[in-house]
Scaffold this active site. Structure first.
Site, short mmCIF file in Angstrom:
data_model
loop_
_atom_site.label_atom_id
_atom_site.label_comp_id
_atom_site.label_asym_id
_atom_site.label_seq_id
_atom_site.Cartn_x
_atom_site.Cartn_y
_atom_site.Cartn_z
N THR A 31 13.91 3.20 2.29
CA THR A 31 13.49 2.02 3.05
C THR A 31 12.58 1.16 2.18
OG1 THR A 31 11.48 2.96 4.04
CG2 THR A 31 13.58 3.41 5.15
N SER A 133 -1.19 9.71 -1.33
CA SER A 133 -2.54 9.18 -1.41
C SER A 133 -2.77 8.88 -2.88
CB SER A 133 -3.54 10.20 -0.85
OG SER A 133 -4.86 9.74 -0.96
N TYR A 147 -9.07 -0.09 -1.03
CA TYR A 147 -8.04 0.91 -1.32
C TYR A 147 -8.55 2.29 -0.95
CZ TYR A 147 -4.63 3.57 -4.11
OH TYR A 147 -3.66 4.45 -4.54
N LYS A 151 -7.17 5.19 1.71
CA LYS A 151 -6.75 6.51 1.27
C LYS A 151 -7.61 7.61 1.86
CE LYS A 151 -3.26 5.12 -1.09
NZ LYS A 151 -1.89 5.35 -0.56
#
Length: 275
Positions: A31, A133, A147, A151
């Site tokens: 996807t 991650s 970011y 994570k």
């Protein structure tokens, strides 16, 4: 051979993982936002590559695509949450829209893919979830605050989820790569620079990235094969650090945090009600 469902397969580790799985005879449900980006793989592998357009910030689309994939492919053995990117700027520099997009993609996108897949994995009585991650899910670097926000959040979610789904014969592993030569750096989202941060660690990191000053020693092929091999390990490892920098930086962060906690032991225990 297994059937894998993977998000974010147009570039980077997602693309490389898709290629390697197909080369090894697996079936992949890939996807991505622009399906034409992997048309060459469709031409080469035909029916073993199932493709769907997916923007992981669209929860209804996630539900529809996951449903379609399970219905058409009958069984999916491994669900891989790989789609994501990094917003690279000092915390003050980002716009509200940039922050929201980072959260919607990296946190909510991952959470909703897992939530959409769980009923099907429960029904088939087995499955493995791989959540990408990074070393940045356990340690931090200046200029990557948003970011890291995403994570660390998704790692907390997955760490909890494991306790809920292990009795259902569904395994989950958090993948924590270090720096690798992929399209990650080229895809960094940035914000207008504020001069106030030039003489801070944020500025230092910005200059190092711009100059190529960070050594990148991660072996992409070894890392991707390690990800593939991990689904044959039982019970599923909770975390998989990949790369010498990932090991060293995560370990240093954990040791520092443990030392800090131990230094507060007396204070913590003093705050406990006595019997």
């Amino acid at each position: 051979m297994k059937t894998w469902f993977i998000t974010g397969t147009s570039t980077g580790l997602g693309r490389i993982l898709t290629e390697k799985l197909l080369e090894q005879g697996h079936r992949v449900a890939a996807t991505l936002r622009k399906p034409e980006a992997i048309s060459d793989l469709k031409d080469k592998y035909g029916d073993r590559l199932w493709i769907a357009r997916l923007d992981v910030t669209d929860t209804q689309q996630i539900k529809a695509v996951v449903k379609q994939a399970f219905e058409e492919l009958k069984q999916i053995d491994v669900v891989v949450n790989n789609a994501g990117y990094a917003l690279f700027c000092a915390a003050e520099e980002a716009s509200d829209e940039q922050i929201r997009q980072q959260i919607d993609t990296n946190i909510l996108g991952s959470v909703q893919v897992i939530r959409a897949a769980l009923p099907y994995l429960r029904a088939q009585g087995s499955g493995r979830i791989l959540q990408f991650s990074s070393a940045g899910g356990q340690t931090t670097y200046p200029n990557f605050s948003y970011y890291h926000l995403t994570k660390w959040a998704v790692e907390g979610f997955c760490d909890t989820l494991v306790k809920e789904i292990t009795p259902l014969n569904i395994g989950l592993t958090i993948i924590e790569p270090g720096a690798h030569h992929t399209s990650f750096a080229a895809a960094l989202h940035t914000a207008p620079v504020m001069e106030a941060y030039d003489a801070t660690p944020a500025g230092d990191v910005r200059r190092a990235v711009a100059s190529g000053g960070f050594p990148i020693k991660g072996d992409v092929n070894h890392t991707v094969q390690a990800v593939i091999n991990s689904v044959e390990v039982y019970p599923a490892p909770l975390r998989l650090a990949l790369g010498g920098d990932a090991y060293r930086d995560v370990r240093a962060s954990l040791v520092s945090r443990l030392e800090s906690l131990d230094n507060q032991k007396e204070l913590a225990l003093a705050s406990e009600l006595k019997d």
